[in-house]
Design an enzyme around this catalytic site. Structure first.
Site, short mmCIF file in Angstrom:
data_model
loop_
_atom_site.label_atom_id
_atom_site.label_comp_id
_atom_site.label_asym_id
_atom_site.label_seq_id
_atom_site.Cartn_x
_atom_site.Cartn_y
_atom_site.Cartn_z
N GLU A 39 0.85 -1.20 0.00
CA GLU A 39 0.00 0.00 0.00
C GLU A 39 0.90 1.26 0.00
OE1 GLU A 39 -2.05 0.04 3.74
OE2 GLU A 39 -3.43 1.65 3.18
N LYS A 110 -9.58 2.18 -1.61
CA LYS A 110 -9.78 1.53 -0.30
C LYS A 110 -11.10 1.98 0.34
CE LYS A 110 -7.10 0.77 3.99
NZ LYS A 110 -5.83 1.13 4.65
N CYS A 143 -5.12 -3.41 2.65
CA CYS A 143 -4.81 -3.47 4.07
C CYS A 143 -6.05 -3.67 4.96
CB CYS A 143 -4.01 -2.22 4.47
SG CYS A 143 -3.00 -2.53 5.94
C1 ACM Z 1 -3.83 0.00 7.27
O1 ACM Z 1 -4.95 -0.18 6.81
N1 ACM Z 1 -2.88 0.56 6.53
C2 ACM Z 1 -3.49 -0.40 8.63
#
Ligand code: ACM
Length: 266
Positions: A39, A110, A143
Site C-alpha cells: 500500500e 480503499k 490493508c
Molecule cells: C492500514 O490499513 N494501513 C493499517
C-alpha cells in the site's frame, strides 16, 4: 500454473521518484506473471495531514508511476498490483492499481480507512471488482479491508481466485486472519506488506512486514520476515480456487443462506 509473488519494500517517505526507480530496478530482474506491491508504496504512509498527501499523490491519467509500471509490465509481461496515492479532482484516495502490458486496467479505492487515514483520504466510492488476467480472476483489497469479511466474500462471489492485498500493516492480526479468509472463501491471497518505520515530525510509525501468500483451505505457502526487503515468487494453480466444495455435500458458496443474513446489509 501461474508465477505470483510480492515485493516487501521499505519506501523512503515522500521520495516518490527514488522509490519508483528502486522498485522498477528490482522488478526488472523478476520473472513472474503477477506481482503485488505494498500500500502507498511510492509515497510512504505517515502523512502529517491531507495537504501533504495531496502534494505526493498523482492523477492516474497523468502519472509517471503508472507510466513506468506500464512500461515494465509490457517489457516483462508481468501484471503489477500496487498501492497508489490517487488524486481525482478534489478527492484523494488510498488506491491500488492493476496494471498490465496494455497499461492501467483498474483502480480500486480503499473502502475501509484505518485510523487517521480518515483525516487524510476520501473513502472508496466504488465496489470491489474482479478482473480476468492471464486466464485467472483477480480482485484487489487494501490493508484494513481485511477485517471486514464482507469484502473478501464479495470478491469471492464475483469469482476472484487470487486476492491481491497491498498493505501497510501496523497491527499483528491480519496475517492470521487472512488464513481464515482463504479458508472460508477458498481463494489465494497475496498480502504484500511494507516494513520499516516512517519517522515524521509528528511521530513515528513502524510497519510489520511478514508479507505472505496463503492458498485455498488456509494453507500458508510462505511468510516473509518482519524487517527485511524481500521479493518472493512461487508457482500456484489458480484453478484449485474454483472448486468451492468442502465435502461431497457442502459448497462454500452454494450453501450460503442469504435470507438469514439480510441484517448485514442494513
Ligand atoms: C492500514 O490499513 N494501513 C493499517
Amino acid at each position: 500454473m501461474l508465477r505470483v509473488g510480492f515485493y516487501q519494500f521499505y519506501p523512503a517517505f515522500g521520495e516518490v521518484e527514488k522509490n519508483l526507480r528502486q522498485i522498477v530496478k528490482s522488478l526488472s530482474a523478476v520473472e513472474a506473471d503477477l506481482i503485488v506491491l505494498p500500500e502507498l508504496v511510492f509515497t510512504g504512509y505517515h502523512f502529517t495531514d491531507r495537504s501533504e498527501a495531496e502534494q505526493l499523490a498523482e492523477h492516474p491519467s497523468d502519472s509517471r508511476t503508472v507510466e513506468m509500471l506500464s512500461d515494465l509490465s509490457l517489457k516483462k509481461d508481468m501484471i503489477i498490483v500496487s498501492g497508489f496515492a490517487e488524486k481525482s479532482g478534489d478527492k484523494l484516495y488510498n488506491s491500488s492499481v492493476l496494471i498490465g502490458p496494455q497499461g492501467l486496467i483498474h483502480i480500486y479505492r480503499k473502502i475501509q480507512l484505518f485510523y487517521r487515514e480518515k483525516e487524510i483520504f476520501d473513502p472508496g466510492d466504488t465496489p470491489p471488482t474482479v478482473h480476468q488476467i492471464k486466464g485467472t480472476k483477480v480482485g484487489m483489497m487494501i490493508c484494513f479491508d481485511w477485517i471486514f469479511p464482507e469484502i473478501s466474500r464479495i470478491l469471492a462471489l464475483k469469482g476472484a481466485e487470487i486476492i491481491c492485498h497491498p498493505s501497510n500493516l501496523v497491527l499483528n492480526y491480519c496475517q492470521k486472519a487472512m488464513i481464515t479468509r482463504c479458508l472460508e472463501n477458498n481463494f489465494f491471497a497475496i498480502t504484500a506488506n511494507r516494513y520499516g518505520t516512517d519517522y515524521r515530525p509528528h511521530g513515528k510509525l513502524r510497519f510489520t512486514g511478514q508479507s505472505q501468500i496463503v492458498a485455498p483451505k488456509g494453507e500458508l505457502i510462505y511468510r516473509a520476515k518482519s524487517r527485511q526487503e524481500e521479493i518472493y515468487i512461487t508457482e500456484i494453480d489458480p484453478s484449485i480456487a474454483r472448486d468451492k466444495k468442502i465435502t461431497e455435500l457442502n459448497d462454500l458458496m452454494r450453501d450460503r443462506r442469504p435470507d438469514f443474513y439480510r441484517d448485514i446489509c442494513s
